[in-house]
Design an enzyme around this catalytic site. Structure first.
Site, mmCIF file in Angstrom:
data_model
loop_
_atom_site.group_PDB
_atom_site.id
_atom_site.type_symbol
_atom_site.label_atom_id
_atom_site.label_comp_id
_atom_site.label_asym_id
_atom_site.label_seq_id
_atom_site.Cartn_x
_atom_site.Cartn_y
_atom_site.Cartn_z
ATOM 1 N N HIS A 177 0.841 -1.190 0.000
ATOM 2 C CA HIS A 177 0.000 0.000 0.000
ATOM 3 C C HIS A 177 0.883 1.249 0.000
ATOM 4 C CE1 HIS A 177 -3.826 -2.103 1.004
ATOM 5 N NE2 HIS A 177 -3.009 -2.956 1.608
ATOM 6 N N THR A 229 14.680 -6.675 1.813
ATOM 7 C CA THR A 229 14.082 -5.412 1.381
ATOM 8 C C THR A 229 14.743 -4.838 0.135
ATOM 9 O OG1 THR A 229 15.545 -4.156 2.840
ATOM 10 C CG2 THR A 229 13.433 -4.873 3.762
ATOM 11 N N ARG A 244 21.262 -8.788 5.202
ATOM 12 C CA ARG A 244 22.536 -8.228 4.746
ATOM 13 C C ARG A 244 23.400 -9.363 4.200
ATOM 14 N NH1 ARG A 244 26.588 -9.306 8.303
ATOM 15 N NH2 ARG A 244 25.984 -10.069 10.378
ATOM 16 N N ARG A 247 28.164 -13.625 2.628
ATOM 17 C CA ARG A 247 29.316 -13.972 1.785
ATOM 18 C C ARG A 247 28.845 -14.320 0.388
ATOM 19 N NH1 ARG A 247 30.157 -19.550 1.117
ATOM 20 N NH2 ARG A 247 28.998 -20.908 2.526
#
Length: 254
Positions: A177, A229, A244, A247
């Site tokens: 949204h 994200t 994150r 490797r």
């Protein structure tokens, strides 16, 4: 990561029809579940689902293998449907050969202008998994394996490449949204969707969440419980909230 776009107004057409006092209950049901109006389409859907969908044992498997293809847009050879499988807008569902759809799965191709759900050859979809379209498309490549209790949602286009592995409880969220206007409820805000692409041979760990607009590269790995994200490069291992890089699978370096 792609920029989300506002969805076409037709996305909410079915929802609006459900609350329209001028629409009959039969037409509301047909719009939501069957995907086509008309007595013939309704009777055919109801007959197939009543006779086969919830029947247990070998007889249920036999009935579903015979009757479900009569509702689907396309159904290949040697397709196994478990008990209590839910089909919505089944004429927009295409299934390849040698596919297993386990018990209590939902294949919902709902929409007014979308193509629906396309499932390749050799795909396994685990128990309680949901493929849910809201005027979007879901494409599963060949030999995709999805664990139990996973959900793939699409308001535009979500694609899983060949040999992608999705573990239990993973959630691929192909829509959202526009919440920038704090003066209105998020429920009333415009829907947005940029779509999601999961590359060939990628692996989503148990409970991973892939947010709208993300591309997961070929042979990348997303760790258990990660929230992704932004885009993940090919052959990269990511984990965490937000995810994150840990490797590179080729060089073993972060």
């Amino acid at each position: 990561m792609s920029s989300p776009r506002p969805n076409d107004p037709s996305e909410t057409a079915i929802q609006k029809q459900l609350f329209d006092p001028g629409t009959s209950r039969i037409n509301k049901y047909s719009d939501l579940v069957v995907g086509r109006r008309g007595l013939g389409a309704l009777i055919k859907y109801e007959a197939v689902m009543t006779l086969a969908a919830n029947r247990n044992g070998a007889l249920g498997l036999l009935l579903r293998s015979w009757l479900f293809p009569r509702l689907l847009g396309r159904c290949g050879r040697n397709v196994t449907f478990g008990s209590h499988v839910v089909l919505r807008h089944p004429h927009k569902i295409a299934i390849g050969d040698d596919v297993v759809i386990d018990d209590h799965c939902v294949l919902d191709a709902k929409g007014t202008t979308n193509a629906g759900i396309q499932i390749g050859n050799g795909v396994f979809i685990g128990r309680n998994t949901i493929l849910s379209c809201k005027n979007g498309d879901i494409v599963l490549g060949n030999r995709v394996n999805i664990g139990f209790n996973a959900e793939i949602f699409s308001a535009s286009r979500v694609v899983l490449g060949d040999d992608a592995l999705v573990a239990a409880y993973a959630y691929v969220i192909g829509g959202g949204h526009d919440f920038r206007d704090a003066s209105q409820p998020v429920l009333d805000a415009a829907r947005t969707s940029a779509g999601i692409t999961i590359g060939t041979g990628a692996w989503l760990g148990a409970g991973a969440k892939i947010l709208d607009g993300v591309t997961i590269g070929d042979h990348a790995i997303v760790g258990t419980g990660a929230v992704v994200t932004s885009d993940v490069a090919p052959k990269t291992i990511v984990a965490g909230v937000p995810a994150r890089v840990l490797r590179d699978r080729d060089t073993n370096t972060a």
